[in-house]
Write a protein that holds these residues in place. Structure first.
Motif, PDB file in Angstrom:
ATOM      1  N   LYS A 277       0.848  -1.195   0.000  1.00 30.08           N
ATOM      2  CA  LYS A 277       0.000   0.000   0.000  1.00 30.08           C
ATOM      3  C   LYS A 277       0.887   1.250   0.000  1.00 30.08           C
ATOM      4  CE  LYS A 277      -3.707  -2.326   2.508  1.00 30.08           C
ATOM      5  NZ  LYS A 277      -4.494  -2.374   3.763  1.00 30.08           N
ATOM      6  N   ILE A 278       0.533   2.220  -0.834  1.00 26.80           N
ATOM      7  CA  ILE A 278       1.382   3.406  -0.998  1.00 26.80           C
ATOM      8  C   ILE A 278       0.585   4.670  -0.708  1.00 26.80           C
ATOM      9  CG2 ILE A 278       2.846   4.694  -2.598  1.00 26.80           C
ATOM     10  CD1 ILE A 278       3.216   2.103  -4.187  1.00 26.80           C
ATOM     11  N   ASP A 279       1.100   5.474   0.236  1.00 27.65           N
ATOM     12  CA  ASP A 279       0.529   6.792   0.517  1.00 27.65           C
ATOM     13  C   ASP A 279       1.362   7.831  -0.226  1.00 27.65           C
ATOM     14  OD1 ASP A 279      -1.262   5.607   2.268  1.00 27.65           O
ATOM     15  OD2 ASP A 279       0.037   5.898   4.014  1.00 27.65           O
ATOM     16  N   ILE A 280       0.734   8.586  -1.114  1.00 27.63           N
ATOM     17  CA  ILE A 280       1.429   9.646  -1.858  1.00 27.63           C
ATOM     18  C   ILE A 280       1.130  10.974  -1.176  1.00 27.63           C
ATOM     19  CG2 ILE A 280       1.760  10.727  -4.105  1.00 27.63           C
ATOM     20  CD1 ILE A 280       0.709   8.140  -5.362  1.00 27.63           C
ATOM     21  N   ILE A 281       2.195  11.661  -0.756  1.00 29.47           N
ATOM     22  CA  ILE A 281       2.054  12.826   0.120  1.00 29.47           C
ATOM     23  C   ILE A 281       2.665  14.053  -0.549  1.00 29.47           C
ATOM     24  CG2 ILE A 281       2.790  13.783   2.348  1.00 29.47           C
ATOM     25  CD1 ILE A 281       2.912  10.740   3.219  1.00 29.47           C
TER      26      ILE A 281
END
Length: 543
Positions: A277-281
């Motif tokens: 899972k990837i959180d793009i910030i």
């Protein structure tokens, strides 16, 4: 086997064939042949002879020559490869020391053992040339992604065929419990290429943060073109990751560009990383704002940044605490990696309790030291006074703004504070002298009696002792041990002495003692090299 005209061209043809097969320079193969023939000739004529072989690159003709060097009489050791000036006169006109006499000798008839030895030399040289070519090819590809085929698995490490060589994907560089079978296609990040005795070693990784960054660069054209930049990546391989991006074009949303239409771009990366899972910030230069973004999806009430300690306190509502920390601390750990700061998370209730405790401690301090009642002490704390020094030496007008404080009361407050501080200083000085502190340290400008006492308690009793200290020993700092930041307490840290002030004090002491020339110090500052010694210590002992 003698080198005859019948097989002269065969030498060149063999060299060409080997060079094509191994993809190396044909001249390297021919040089290996020359060395192997020379070694075989030495076994025939004598190991002490200097026999050299030259193969004509056009005809393939091998020429065997014996070389003898002219030396001084007293330096003559090897009669087969050296001769004196007098001996050289038989072969040369006006010989000089250092001249060489070259004469052609008949080609050798290579026996089975000599031929086998020659073959080994050629194979060794070809192998070395092949390794050099392989290293030269891959050394500049470190930091890029490569596709390969799995050849085999050894003790959990995967051996990957990357075209013109083999690479290793170590067990700890695989995502989770990945397993591969021979001939499976695999995509990896080239983490390192090293030249080792057994040949170049190519080390691959699928867990490196750079692997994710490179995957996004392949999927998002704006990153490849430099319109969007990846500023930081933090990963818990196979589980979760956070990636911070910034756009240099106001019309392009960096997060939206990385997500893609209906998530197509980020999904391609997720699939490659086994569902990570990837959180793009969105990146922000303001660190507290960036941290608030990094802790998403948790909501943050307040952020307090301590830049010197590289720590940050985050206050969240009670119901958001578990979300901010994440399962097994994953969310806060990734946010910490992303920002490069140590993060302390507390609830609003915990922060309120801490502030209340600080308020009570300061109130009690003023009550005990200034002989005040609780209400008046609380007034001082409410106005922002935190210690006696502030009360003693603040401008009188700042005390007069407190309700109920007139000029006489303000002067009395300052008198009491100063008398208490002077008494504390006197006691500290007496104790320091009892510990052996000398006048050279006590009278040094910049150190208070309490500082001298603290130094003496640690065995620093003279100005010479003080001058040998590193700035971080005095001001404190942070050391990285096994990837964790560990606090190093400084001797003068409790007196709010920072690194710059500590360095200035130590350098002043060295100048007084004559260890440092002030003129040289000024020149070094102009060159930008001043303080390099202490900086080196700071990097080694404290970060």
């Amino acid at each position: 086997m003698a080198i005859t005209s019948a097989n002269q061209l065969e030498l060149l043809q063999t060299a060409e064939a080997v060079a094509r097969e191994k993809m190396i320079d044909p001249s390297l193969v021919i040089e290996a042949m020359e060395e192997s023939l020379a070694r075989a000739a030495k076994s025939r004529y004598g190991a002490e002879m200097d026999i050299r072989v030259s193969i004509d690159r056009k005809t393939g003709r091998a020429t065997f020559t014996r070389v003898r060097t002219v030396v001084e009489d007293e330096e003559l050791e090897n009669y087969q490869a050296e001769m004196t000036v007098e001996q050289a006169k038989q072969y040369m006109d006006n010989p000089q020391v250092g001249d060489t006499y070259v004469e052609e000798v008949p080609p050798v008839d290579m026996g089975r053992i000599a031929a086998q030895s020659a073959k080994q030399v050629i194979l060794q040289k070809v192998r070395e040339a092949e390794r050099d070519r392989q290293y030269d090819e891959f050394k500049d590809r470190a930091g890029t992604i490569i596709n390969g085929l799995v050849k085999r698995e050894e003790y959990g490490n995967v051996i990957v065929d990357v075209g013109r060589g083999e690479a290793v994907l170590r067990r700890n560089e695989k995502i989770g419990r990945e397993s591969y079978r021979p001939n499976d296609r695999i995509r990896c990040y080239i983490k390192d290429v090293r030249r080792e005795p057994r040949g170049p070693q190519i080390f691959l990784s699928r867990t490196a943060p750079e692997f994710m960054a490179e995957l996004f660069k392949m999927e998002v054209p704006e990153i490849y073109d430099g319109i969007i930049e990846i500023k930081a990546v933090a990963r818990d391989p196979g589980s979760r990751a956070k990636i911070a991006v910034i756009s240099y074009d106001g019309s392009i949303d960096p997060v939206g560009a990385c997500v893609g239409m209906r998530g197509s771009r980020v999904q391609a990366v997720v699939n490659e990383l086994q569902g990570e899972k990837i959180d793009i910030i969105p990146w922000n230069e303001d660190m507290p704002t960036f941290l608030v973004n990094a802790l998403q999806p948790a909501e943050v009430s307040k952020v307090v940044l301590d830049e010197e300690a590289e720590r940050i306190e985050v206050v969240v509502p009670e119901e958001q605490l578990s979300l901010a920390i994440g399962r097994r601390g994953q969310n806060v750990r990734l946010a910490s990696q992303l920002t490069g700061l140590d993060i302390d998370i507390m609830t609003e209730e915990e922060e309120s309790a801490r502030r209340q405790k600080e308020f009570e401690e300061r109130t009690e301090l003023f009550m005990n030291t200034l002989d005040l009642d609780e209400f008046f002490a609380q007034l001082l704390v409410s106005e922002g006074f935190t210690n006696l020094e502030e009360v003693a030496y603040v401008e009188l007008d700042e005390l007069l703004v407190i309700d109920g404080v007139d000029e006489g009361t303000a002067q009395e407050l300052q008198t009491r504070a100063r008398e208490f501080l002077e008494e504390q200083a006197r006691k500290a000085l007496e104790h320091a002298r009892e510990l052996g502190a000398e006048d050279s340290l006590i009278e040094f400008e910049g150190l208070t009696p309490q500082m001298v006492e603290a130094l003496a308690e640690d065995g620093i009793k003279t100005l010479e002792d003080f001058a040998t200290c590193a700035d971080w020993e005095l001001a404190g700092g942070w050391t990285t041990v096994d990837g964790e930041r560990v606090k190093d307490d400084g001797l003068l840290e409790k007196f709010d002495v920072d690194l710059a002030e500590a360095q200035n004090l130590v350098m002043t002491a060295r100048i007084i003692l004559g260890w440092v020339d002030p003129d040289e110090l000024v020149a070094a500052e102009e060159d930008g090299t001043a303080g390099e010694g202490d900086d080196a210590e700071t990097e080694e002992g404290a970060v």
